[in-house]
Design an enzyme around this catalytic site. Structure first.
Site, PDB file in Angstrom:
ATOM      1  N   CYS A 328       0.887  -1.329  -0.150  1.00 45.51           N
ATOM      2  CA  CYS A 328       0.141  -0.067  -0.075  1.00 45.51           C
ATOM      3  C   CYS A 328       0.703   1.145   0.094  1.00 45.51           C
ATOM      4  O   CYS A 328       1.544   1.401  -0.965  1.00 45.51           O
ATOM      5  CB  CYS A 328      -1.142  -0.065   1.167  1.00 45.51           C
ATOM      6  N   HIS A 425      -3.886  -5.697   0.915  1.00 46.97           N
ATOM      7  CA  HIS A 425      -3.501  -5.896   2.315  1.00 46.97           C
ATOM      8  C   HIS A 425      -3.964  -7.656   2.570  1.00 46.97           C
ATOM      9  O   HIS A 425      -4.917  -8.116   1.867  1.00 46.97           O
ATOM     10  CB  HIS A 425      -4.245  -5.190   3.255  1.00 46.97           C
TER      11      HIS A 425
END
Length: 485
Positions: A328, A425
Site C-alpha cells: 500500500c 492487504h
C-alpha cells in the site's frame, strides 16, 4: 457494553470473546463500537471500512462485518488531526480540537447504526473507548456513557490488574462519575489476572464494598489473545527480538503505520524471524526481506523514514541482494515520486520516492475500498483487500505483482523480481501465497490459513470467559432470558 478503566485494558478481546461465547450458545450476536480510533481498518463487503477490531468481533459472531458495527472511525494522520470515516465512508479530516466540539452531532448517526444492528440480533455486545472516567471528555461524548445513556445500554466496567492499581482505578471511576452515568454500570470485572485467583478475593470484596457494584468475575491472563490481530500500534513498542531463524524479515515501524496486522501470519511461522524495527535503530544487515508497511500519511512517513536513515539502510540491503516488498503506502514510497497536490493526507506537497520501482503516485481524494481475490504472478492464490488513496503508474506496472479475479492487475515488480509493490492487504494469510512471498530457505509453511488459527483462538478465549465470569448474571443484565444449552 464493556467499558474500561483506561485504554488497552483488554476491551476489544473481552468483547470478541463474549461475542463468540454467546454465538456458541446459539444466539444471533453483533459487535458494536460507536467510535474507534485506529489506523488498523478492515474493508466490508459493501465497500466501506471499519476498525479491524470490529471485523475480528464480527468473525467471533460468525457474521460478515458491516459498516454499522463501527459507525465512527478516526484514523490519525498527525499528532493533532485525523481522517474521519462515518458509516464506512471518508468524511474529511478534522483537527482533534474541532472534533471534540463537533462529535455530539454524530450521535444520531451512531444510534441509527446501533438500532439497525439491534433489530438483526438477539444480543449486541458494545465496546467503549478509553475510559468513562476521563470526565474532561464527557461533554458531547458518543463513545462511552454518552452512548450508553442515549441507547439505554447497561455497562460492565473492566479493570486491568496486570498494570496494577486496579482497586484504585475502579473505585476512582466510581468516585468521579456523575450519578446518572454511575447508575448505568451494572458491575465490574477484573481482567488479565496471573496466578492464584484466591489471592485477590479480599481485593474484589473491597471493590464491591466501596462501589456497591456487582462483581462479574476475574478473567485470567488470556494467552490465546496473542494469536489475535492487535488493534493499536502500542503493542509494536513491546516487540522483543526473538532467536535467529531460517529466514529473517523486518519492517520499519513508521510513525503512522497502518494495518500492521498484515504481518501476523509471519509471526506464526516457526522458521521465520519477523520483527518491527523501532525508530532510532538501523534496519539489520542480515535481513532476507524488508517490508515497507502501510501508512496513514505517506509523505509524512516517507520523510520520517529518511530521518531514521532507513532509506540508506534499504539501498544497502538491495546492493547486498536483499528483497523488498512494499504494501500500500509502502508500495507508493518505493516509486520515483509521491505527489499529494490536494493535501489529501496532510499539507499539499510532493517528494521523491526511494526510486526502487519505476512508478510514481498521485494521491487523490477518492479512496479505493474493495475485497480482492486473485493470484500472485507466480500463480499462488491470494485473498485480501484494497484500502488506499492514489493512482500509481509507470513502466514497472507492466509486470504486475498479482492478477485479481476481475482481470485487473495489481502492483509492480522489477525485472529481476527482487523489488515488488502491491496495494493488497492480507497478502500473507493464504498458505501458498505466504510460502511464495517468504521465499527460498523455508522448508515449509503452516498448511492452514491464518484466519483458521484466529478462529481457534476465539474459541479458547470464549471457553476461558465461560469459566471465569458469571455468564448468567451478564445474560440477565442484558435483559435476555436464562439460556439453556
Amino acid at each position: 457494553m464493556i467499558q474500561g478503566c483506561g485504554s488497552d485494558v483488554g476491551k476489544s478481546v473481552l468483547v470478541a470473546g463474549l461475542c463468540r461465547l454467546f454465538a456458541n450458545r446459539g444466539l444471533a450476536v453483533r459487535p458494536f463500537k460507536p467510535q474507534n480510533m485506529s489506523n488498523n481498518a478492515a474493508v466490508t463487503a459493501d465497500g466501506g471500512e471499519i476498525g479491524r477490531a470490529q471485523a475480528l468481533q464480527a468473525l467471533a459472531c460468525r457474521t460478515p462485518p458491516t459498516t454499522d458495527m463501527n459507525p465512527v472511525l478516526l484514523k490519525p494522520q498527525s499528532d493533532v488531526g485525523a481522517q474521519l470515516v462515518v458509516q464506512g465512508r471518508m468524511a474529511g479530516a478534522w483537527a482533534a480540537r474541532d472534533y471534540q466540539g463537533r462529535k455530539a452531532a454524530l450521535l444520531p448517526t451512531v444510534l441509527e447504526s446501533f438500532e439497525r444492528l439491534r433489530r438483526q440480533a438477539d444480543l449486541v455486545v458494545v465496546e467503549g473507548a478509553g475510559s468513562p472516567a476521563e470526565i474532561n471528555l464527557r461533554a458531547g461524548d458518543i463513545a462511552n456513557m454518552g452512548f450508553a445513556r442515549a441507547a439505554g445500554v447497561p455497562v460492565v466496567l473492566a479493570g486491568d490488574i496486570d498494570r496494577g492499581h486496579v482497586i484504585a482505578a475502579l473505585v476512582g471511576a466510581h468516585a468521579v462519575l456523575d450519578p446518572e452515568d454511575r447508575a448505568m454500570i451494572g458491575g465490574f470485572l477484573i481482567n488479565k489476572f496471573r496466578g492464584d485467583a484466591s489471592l485477590f478475593d479480599d481485593g474484589r470484596t473491597e471493590i464491591v464494598r466501596r462501589t456497591g457494584w456487582r462483581d462479574f468475575g476475574l478473567v485470567p491472563w488470556l494467552s490465546a489473545a496473542r494469536r489475535l490481530p492487535a488493534e493499536d500500534a502500542v503493542v509494536l513498542e513491546r516487540e522483543a527480538e526473538g532467536p535467529r531463524r531460517r529466514v529473517r524479515i523486518v519492517a520499519p515501524m513508521l510513525s503512522r503505520i497502518a494495518n500492521f496486522d498484515d504481518f501476523d501470519p509471519l509471526r506464526a511461522e516457526p522458521e521465520v524471524d519477523f520483527a518491527f524495527v523501532p525508530p532510532g535503530r538501523p534496519l539489520p544487515g542480515d535481513a532476507d526481506l524488508v517490508i515497507l508497511p502501510g501508512s496513514k500519511a505517506t509523505l509524512a512517513d516517507l520523510a520520517f523514514l529518511r530521518r531514521q536513515g532507513w532509506d540508506i539502510d534499504l539501498l544497502a540491503h538491495v546492493r547486498r541482494g536483499g528483497r523488498v516488498l512494499g504494501v500500500c503506502a509502502g508500495f507508493q514510497m518505493l516509486g520515483r515520486r509521491v505527489m499529494d497536490p490536494d493535501g489529501v493526507e496532510g499539507p499539499a506537497g510532493e517528494a521523491p520516492g526511494l526510486g526502487l520501482l519505476d512508478v510514481e503516485t498521485v494521491l487523490t481524494g477518492e479512496k479505493r475500498l474493495a475485497l480482492a481475490d486473485g493470484r500472485l504472478a507466480g500463480g499462488a492464490p491470494v485473498r485480501g483487500y484494497e484500502m488506499h488513496v492514489g493512482r500509481t503508474t509507470g513502466p514497472d506496472m507492466a509486470r504486475p505483482f498479482a492478477w485479481l479475479e476481475s482481470g485487473a492487475p495489481d502492483g509492480a515488480v522489477t525485472a529481476d523480481g527482487r523489488i515488488a509493490g502491491s496495494y493488497l492487504h492480507g497478502l500473507f494469510d493464504m498458505p501458498a501465497a505466504r510460502a511464495a512471498l517468504i521465499g527460498a530457505g523455508v522448508a515449509g509453511v503452516r498448511p492452514t490459513a491464518h484466519s483458521a488459527a484466529v478462529d481457534t483462538a476465539l474459541n479458547e478465549i470464549a471457553q476461558a470467559l465461560e469459566a471465569a465470569l458469571d455468564v448468567e448474571a451478564l445474560t440477565a443484565l442484558a435483559g435476555l432470558p436464562r439460556l439453556r444449552y
